[in-house]
Design a protein around this motif. Sequence first.
Motif, PDB file in Angstrom:
ATOM      1  N   ALA A   1     -42.796  15.451 -11.123  1.00 22.41           N
ATOM      2  CA  ALA A   1     -41.943  16.630 -11.005  1.00 22.41           C
ATOM      3  C   ALA A   1     -40.494  16.299 -11.348  1.00 22.41           C
ATOM      4  O   ALA A   1     -39.816  17.058 -12.050  1.00 22.41           O
ATOM      5  N   VAL A   2     -40.012  15.174 -10.866  1.00 21.04           N
ATOM      6  CA  VAL A   2     -38.631  14.762 -11.144  1.00 21.04           C
ATOM      7  C   VAL A   2     -38.431  14.576 -12.644  1.00 21.04           C
ATOM      8  O   VAL A   2     -37.461  15.069 -13.238  1.00 21.04           O
ATOM      9  N   ASN A   3     -39.341  13.859 -13.280  1.00 18.89           N
ATOM     10  CA  ASN A   3     -39.202  13.592 -14.712  1.00 18.89           C
ATOM     11  C   ASN A   3     -39.413  14.856 -15.539  1.00 18.89           C
ATOM     12  O   ASN A   3     -38.764  15.048 -16.569  1.00 18.89           O
ATOM     13  N   ALA A   4     -40.320  15.726 -15.106  1.00 13.73           N
ATOM     14  CA  ALA A   4     -40.541  16.979 -15.815  1.00 13.73           C
ATOM     15  C   ALA A   4     -39.316  17.876 -15.728  1.00 13.73           C
ATOM     16  O   ALA A   4     -38.949  18.545 -16.702  1.00 13.73           O
ATOM     17  N   CYS A   5     -38.670  17.882 -14.568  1.00 18.17           N
ATOM     18  CA  CYS A   5     -37.442  18.647 -14.406  1.00 18.17           C
ATOM     19  C   CYS A   5     -36.362  18.113 -15.335  1.00 18.17           C
ATOM     20  O   CYS A   5     -35.710  18.877 -16.060  1.00 18.17           O
ATOM     21  N   MET A   6     -36.168  16.801 -15.338  1.00 17.14           N
ATOM     22  CA  MET A   6     -35.150  16.207 -16.203  1.00 17.14           C
ATOM     23  C   MET A   6     -35.422  16.507 -17.669  1.00 17.14           C
ATOM     24  O   MET A   6     -34.500  16.673 -18.470  1.00 17.14           O
ATOM     25  N   ALA A   7     -36.710  16.554 -18.055  1.00 13.91           N
ATOM     26  CA  ALA A   7     -37.080  16.771 -19.449  1.00 13.91           C
ATOM     27  C   ALA A   7     -36.903  18.207 -19.902  1.00 13.91           C
ATOM     28  O   ALA A   7     -36.916  18.487 -21.102  1.00 13.91           O
ATOM     29  N   GLY A   8     -36.774  19.134 -18.949  1.00 10.72           N
ATOM     30  CA  GLY A   8     -36.650  20.536 -19.309  1.00 10.72           C
ATOM     31  C   GLY A   8     -37.967  21.277 -19.387  1.00 10.72           C
ATOM     32  O   GLY A   8     -38.029  22.391 -19.916  1.00 10.72           O
ATOM     33  N   ALA A   9     -39.043  20.670 -18.862  1.00  7.78           N
ATOM     34  CA  ALA A   9     -40.340  21.345 -18.854  1.00  7.78           C
ATOM     35  C   ALA A   9     -40.343  22.449 -17.806  1.00  7.78           C
ATOM     36  O   ALA A   9     -39.479  22.506 -16.921  1.00  7.78           O
ATOM     37  N   ALA A  10     -41.332  23.319 -17.888  1.00  5.91           N
ATOM     38  CA  ALA A  10     -41.471  24.412 -16.925  1.00  5.91           C
ATOM     39  C   ALA A  10     -42.413  24.000 -15.798  1.00  5.91           C
ATOM     40  O   ALA A  10     -43.383  23.272 -16.037  1.00  5.91           O
ATOM     41  N   PRO A  11     -42.171  24.455 -14.564  1.00  2.00           N
ATOM     42  CA  PRO A  11     -43.077  24.124 -13.458  1.00  2.00           C
ATOM     43  C   PRO A  11     -44.521  24.508 -13.741  1.00  2.00           C
ATOM     44  O   PRO A  11     -45.454  23.832 -13.313  1.00  2.00           O
ATOM     45  N   GLU A  12     -44.727  25.592 -14.490  1.00  2.00           N
ATOM     46  CA  GLU A  12     -46.084  26.068 -14.766  1.00  2.00           C
ATOM     47  C   GLU A  12     -46.911  25.055 -15.558  1.00  2.00           C
ATOM     48  O   GLU A  12     -48.146  25.149 -15.613  1.00  2.00           O
ATOM     49  N   ALA A  13     -46.250  24.080 -16.168  1.00  2.00           N
ATOM     50  CA  ALA A  13     -46.966  23.070 -16.956  1.00  2.00           C
ATOM     51  C   ALA A  13     -47.467  21.908 -16.104  1.00  2.00           C
ATOM     52  O   ALA A  13     -48.109  20.997 -16.643  1.00  2.00           O
ATOM     53  N   MET A  14     -47.201  21.915 -14.806  1.00  2.00           N
ATOM     54  CA  MET A  14     -47.596  20.786 -13.954  1.00  2.00           C
ATOM     55  C   MET A  14     -49.093  20.501 -14.009  1.00  2.00           C
ATOM     56  O   MET A  14     -49.501  19.340 -14.158  1.00  2.00           O
ATOM     57  N   PRO A  15     -49.995  21.489 -13.887  1.00  5.71           N
ATOM     58  CA  PRO A  15     -51.435  21.166 -13.953  1.00  5.71           C
ATOM     59  C   PRO A  15     -51.821  20.481 -15.257  1.00  5.71           C
ATOM     60  O   PRO A  15     -52.634  19.556 -15.262  1.00  5.71           O
ATOM     61  N   LEU A  16     -51.262  20.928 -16.383  1.00  2.82           N
ATOM     62  CA  LEU A  16     -51.541  20.289 -17.667  1.00  2.82           C
ATOM     63  C   LEU A  16     -51.054  18.847 -17.669  1.00  2.82           C
ATOM     64  O   LEU A  16     -51.787  17.930 -18.062  1.00  2.82           O
ATOM     65  N   MET A  17     -49.824  18.631 -17.214  1.00  6.09           N
ATOM     66  CA  MET A  17     -49.268  17.275 -17.235  1.00  6.09           C
ATOM     67  C   MET A  17     -50.012  16.348 -16.279  1.00  6.09           C
ATOM     68  O   MET A  17     -50.230  15.166 -16.594  1.00  6.09           O
ATOM     69  N   MET A  18     -50.418  16.851 -15.124  1.00  2.00           N
ATOM     70  CA  MET A  18     -51.172  16.030 -14.188  1.00  2.00           C
ATOM     71  C   MET A  18     -52.518  15.628 -14.783  1.00  2.00           C
ATOM     72  O   MET A  18     -52.932  14.461 -14.691  1.00  2.00           O
ATOM     73  N   ALA A  19     -53.208  16.576 -15.401  1.00  2.00           N
ATOM     74  CA  ALA A  19     -54.499  16.262 -16.010  1.00  2.00           C
ATOM     75  C   ALA A  19     -54.335  15.240 -17.125  1.00  2.00           C
ATOM     76  O   ALA A  19     -55.159  14.327 -17.280  1.00  2.00           O
ATOM     77  N   ALA A  20     -53.271  15.375 -17.913  1.00  2.00           N
ATOM     78  CA  ALA A  20     -53.044  14.444 -19.011  1.00  2.00           C
ATOM     79  C   ALA A  20     -52.781  13.037 -18.490  1.00  2.00           C
ATOM     80  O   ALA A  20     -53.330  12.052 -19.005  1.00  2.00           O
ATOM     81  N   LEU A  21     -51.955  12.921 -17.476  1.00  2.00           N
ATOM     82  CA  LEU A  21     -51.658  11.599 -16.928  1.00  2.00           C
ATOM     83  C   LEU A  21     -52.890  10.961 -16.299  1.00  2.00           C
ATOM     84  O   LEU A  21     -53.139   9.759 -16.452  1.00  2.00           O
ATOM     85  N   GLU A  22     -53.681  11.757 -15.586  1.00  3.39           N
ATOM     86  CA  GLU A  22     -54.901  11.207 -14.995  1.00  3.39           C
ATOM     87  C   GLU A  22     -55.892  10.781 -16.077  1.00  3.39           C
ATOM     88  O   GLU A  22     -56.604   9.782 -15.925  1.00  3.39           O
ATOM     89  N   ALA A  23     -55.922  11.515 -17.193  1.00  2.00           N
ATOM     90  CA  ALA A  23     -56.786  11.111 -18.304  1.00  2.00           C
ATOM     91  C   ALA A  23     -56.325   9.792 -18.902  1.00  2.00           C
ATOM     92  O   ALA A  23     -57.138   8.947 -19.296  1.00  2.00           O
ATOM     93  N   MET A  24     -55.017   9.593 -18.957  1.00  2.00           N
ATOM     94  CA  MET A  24     -54.479   8.358 -19.523  1.00  2.00           C
ATOM     95  C   MET A  24     -54.826   7.138 -18.684  1.00  2.00           C
ATOM     96  O   MET A  24     -54.780   6.004 -19.173  1.00  2.00           O
ATOM     97  N   ALA A  25     -55.185   7.363 -17.430  1.00  2.00           N
ATOM     98  CA  ALA A  25     -55.561   6.254 -16.556  1.00  2.00           C
ATOM     99  C   ALA A  25     -57.009   5.832 -16.742  1.00  2.00           C
ATOM    100  O   ALA A  25     -57.444   4.813 -16.211  1.00  2.00           O
ATOM    101  N   GLU A  26     -57.784   6.630 -17.471  1.00  2.00           N
ATOM    102  CA  GLU A  26     -59.205   6.360 -17.643  1.00  2.00           C
ATOM    103  C   GLU A  26     -59.463   5.405 -18.799  1.00  2.00           C
ATOM    104  O   GLU A  26     -58.691   5.343 -19.758  1.00  2.00           O
ATOM    105  N   ARG A  27     -60.542   4.667 -18.708  1.00  2.00           N
ATOM    106  CA  ARG A  27     -61.045   3.910 -19.847  1.00  2.00           C
ATOM    107  C   ARG A  27     -61.965   4.818 -20.649  1.00  2.00           C
ATOM    108  O   ARG A  27     -62.651   5.652 -20.062  1.00  2.00           O
TER     109      ARG A  27
END
Length: 362
Positions: free
Chosen positions: A90-116
């Motif tokens: 949330a802190v980094n998304a705020c600094m980047a200028g993203a919208a709060p509504e994009a949080m579910p997308l960003m969370m899913a993307a980051l969790e996917a990046m943790a997968e093999r």
Amino acid sequence: MAPDGDAIPDGRVEAPDGQVEVPHGRVEAPDDPVEFMAWATARGWGDGLPLIPPTPERVAQFTAAAGRPAGSVLLEVPPANAWCTVEKLAVNACMAGAAPEAMPLMMAALEAMAERPFDLFALNTTTSSVVPCLFVNGPARDRLDLPYQAGCFGGAAGAGPAIGRAIRLVMRNVGGQVAGETSKCVLGQPARVVGLVMGEWEERSPWPPLAERRGVGGNAVTVYGTIGTMDIADIAADDGRSLAWVIGQSLAYVGTNAYISHWGAEVMVVVPPPWADMLAAAFPSIEDVQEALWRNAGHQEDRFPETHREWLAERDRISPDGTAYIVEQPSDVIVMCAGGLGNLHAGGLHNFGPTRAITRPF
């Protein structure tokens, strides 16, 4: 996992529902945007672009939109191996200028990046210019104002760059990715600042949506590690078979990372609707399109210098017919429909071998 409430390394605490949480930390920072930019940049938090001060009130909007506790851990980000929580995103998304509504997308993307087999450690530390890109399917494309028509790789106004930048700031500020230090990236690329976030033009595609073909329907994100974008231009092809030859031969440039490693790489092709229609008219299914592109994306071994032929042979990269294909099999050619109606161009996105695309719902 530790028992309920027991402390585990790095101050993490496991909540009763099994969700790992991290206690919040706070620092005092200027609220004035100009002062905050200088203050944050001096601490290595920035990427050279202006930053929005992440005040508690602003960050709270993001954590509320996440629908998960602020201390919930999304992933461990290498090379620092630090936990990225919902609040840190949330802190980094705020600094980047993203919208709060994009949080579910960003969370899913980051969790996917943790997968093999999406190898985030290799991606964050390699000499390559690889960066994680987000390709979105489903109604959320329009709700989040993501580009998928003209200028979708960059230039179209919308939310894509801010979302991509938020992911990049997480990699910098949480993961500790520092060019020339923890990251050995030789040249980099513009997407190492703003990422690449776009949708698929599903309504104009002759094929099922990319995520659906990968087993995920509805709102979904495919995270793909690419070393950059390339333009594939052609004004002569008047049928899908000749177009498949142009695209395949263009993809198989011998300096791509896929040719210097063992099998395992993928390659992505983004074709605009007019070219997608030409390919669909020549090939009955998307699998046939992938097969055609794959067969054209290779070179006869005698085109390579002796040293490179030996390299390819040692890695079993030369087929019985003497062809060195860019990727191992047709399914490793990922095809998506997006872009403007101006025709004449497609986009190639070459993969960084140790990483493979991951698709998740959100």
